[in-house]
Design a protein around this motif. Structure first.
Motif, PDB file in Angstrom:
ATOM      1  N   TYR A 120       0.773  -1.184   0.135  1.00 54.90           N
ATOM      2  CA  TYR A 120      -0.039  -0.191  -0.009  1.00 54.90           C
ATOM      3  C   TYR A 120       0.867   1.377  -0.031  1.00 54.90           C
ATOM      4  O   TYR A 120       0.696   2.279  -0.857  1.00 54.90           O
ATOM      5  N   VAL A 121       1.729   1.215   0.860  1.00 52.93           N
ATOM      6  CA  VAL A 121       2.579   2.466   1.019  1.00 52.93           C
ATOM      7  C   VAL A 121       3.523   2.989  -0.198  1.00 52.93           C
ATOM      8  O   VAL A 121       3.660   3.809  -0.807  1.00 52.93           O
ATOM      9  N   ASP A 122       4.037   1.509  -0.713  1.00 56.55           N
ATOM     10  CA  ASP A 122       4.919   1.647  -1.833  1.00 56.55           C
ATOM     11  C   ASP A 122       3.950   2.092  -3.197  1.00 56.55           C
ATOM     12  O   ASP A 122       4.400   2.997  -4.081  1.00 56.55           O
ATOM     13  N   SER A 171      14.661  -1.100   9.506  1.00 51.97           N
ATOM     14  CA  SER A 171      14.011   0.091   8.746  1.00 51.97           C
ATOM     15  C   SER A 171      15.183   1.262   8.137  1.00 51.97           C
ATOM     16  O   SER A 171      15.186   1.567   6.954  1.00 51.97           O
ATOM     17  N   ALA A 172      16.332   1.430   9.134  1.00 52.61           N
ATOM     18  CA  ALA A 172      17.268   2.123   8.946  1.00 52.61           C
ATOM     19  C   ALA A 172      18.162   1.684   7.616  1.00 52.61           C
ATOM     20  O   ALA A 172      18.432   2.156   6.926  1.00 52.61           O
ATOM     21  N   ILE A 173      18.276   0.292   7.681  1.00 54.46           N
ATOM     22  CA  ILE A 173      19.260  -0.407   6.818  1.00 54.46           C
ATOM     23  C   ILE A 173      18.456  -0.116   5.518  1.00 54.46           C
ATOM     24  O   ILE A 173      19.180   0.236   4.354  1.00 54.46           O
ATOM     25  N   ASN A 176      12.822  11.968   0.654  1.00 55.02           N
ATOM     26  CA  ASN A 176      14.171  11.967   1.133  1.00 55.02           C
ATOM     27  C   ASN A 176      14.030  10.499   1.781  1.00 55.02           C
ATOM     28  O   ASN A 176      13.026   9.749   2.038  1.00 55.02           O
ATOM     29  N   TYR A 177      15.527  10.280   2.052  1.00 55.61           N
ATOM     30  CA  TYR A 177      15.545   8.959   2.884  1.00 55.61           C
ATOM     31  C   TYR A 177      15.160   8.553   4.036  1.00 55.61           C
ATOM     32  O   TYR A 177      14.454   7.869   4.570  1.00 55.61           O
ATOM     33  N   PHE A 178      14.826   9.920   4.893  1.00 57.85           N
ATOM     34  CA  PHE A 178      14.106  10.080   6.020  1.00 57.85           C
ATOM     35  C   PHE A 178      12.759   9.601   5.833  1.00 57.85           C
ATOM     36  O   PHE A 178      12.060   9.071   6.585  1.00 57.85           O
ATOM     37  N   THR A 179      12.047  10.328   4.785  1.00 57.73           N
ATOM     38  CA  THR A 179      10.661   9.672   4.570  1.00 57.73           C
ATOM     39  C   THR A 179      10.528   8.158   4.210  1.00 57.73           C
ATOM     40  O   THR A 179       9.277   7.820   4.807  1.00 57.73           O
ATOM     41  N   LEU A 180      11.302   7.726   3.620  1.00 60.79           N
ATOM     42  CA  LEU A 180      11.545   6.372   3.226  1.00 60.79           C
ATOM     43  C   LEU A 180      11.557   5.677   4.723  1.00 60.79           C
ATOM     44  O   LEU A 180      10.759   4.706   5.063  1.00 60.79           O
TER      45      LEU A 180
END
Length: 189
Positions: A77-79, A135-137, A159-163
């Protein structure tokens, strides 16, 4: 249905048909079996499933499978929402008609989260800590790698933080839903 609504709906159907035709044509030219990205994505689809088959704690298969299915559904869903809003984009696909990445949605992400969950269960570790680490990886190592090799693009302020936030939200929802069903099961006994 009003005439105005029918006209707009007809236009949307036409756009969708054109988009489907364009994606199929693009896939045949740039993303089919003859391209290296196709085979990388195919490997990202197949290899995690093989790893899961070999490493899954069969005694907890139903619990882990339920949790993994939750990760799969909510990450999909998110993707899909992010891809449809063009917050991010997958220029190469295994299947041309899906906006998101089947390799990530169906295999890499759910399998990784399942194995992390299995690890925390079997070793009595803190799920939330390991989920944040995984999640960070994904957000700060794996996605930048995909960007570097051209398999993923970000736009519109993503950005990567959003991801990272997206991965964390998926990990939380999957765990909480699983906890609710485990609670129901225990309460029934």
């Amino acid at each position: 249905m009003t005439e105005s609504q029918q006209t707009m709906l007809g236009r949307l159907k036409e756009i969708q048909e054109n988009q489907t035709d364009m994606w199929t044509s693009y896939w045949q030219q740039y993303s089919d079996f003859a391209t290296w990205p196709f085979w990388v994505l195919a490997a990202l689809f197949i290899l995690p499933l093989i790893v899961l088959f070999l490493m899954l704690d069969k005694r907890k298969a139903l619990l882990l499978g339920f949790y993994g299915y939750n990760v799969h559904v909510f990450f999909t869903y998110v993707d899909a929402i992010g891809a449809n809003m063009v917050k991010w984009f997958y220029p190469y696909k295994i299947f041309p008609l899906l906006a998101s990445s089947v390799s990530l949605d169906v295999s890499v992400v759910p399998v990784s989260y399942m194995l992390m969950y299995q690890f925390t269960l079997n070793r009595n570790k803190n799920y939330y800590l390991f989920m944040l680490l995984l999640s960070a990886i994904f957000a700060f190592a794996f996605k930048p790698l995909l960007v570097a090799i051209g398999l993923f693009e970000m736009s519109r302020g993503t950005n990567y933080f959003t991801l990272f936030i997206g991965y964390v939200v998926v990990g939380l929802i999957a765990k909480w839903i699983t906890n609710v069903f485990v609670y129901f099961e225990k309460k029934a006994h």
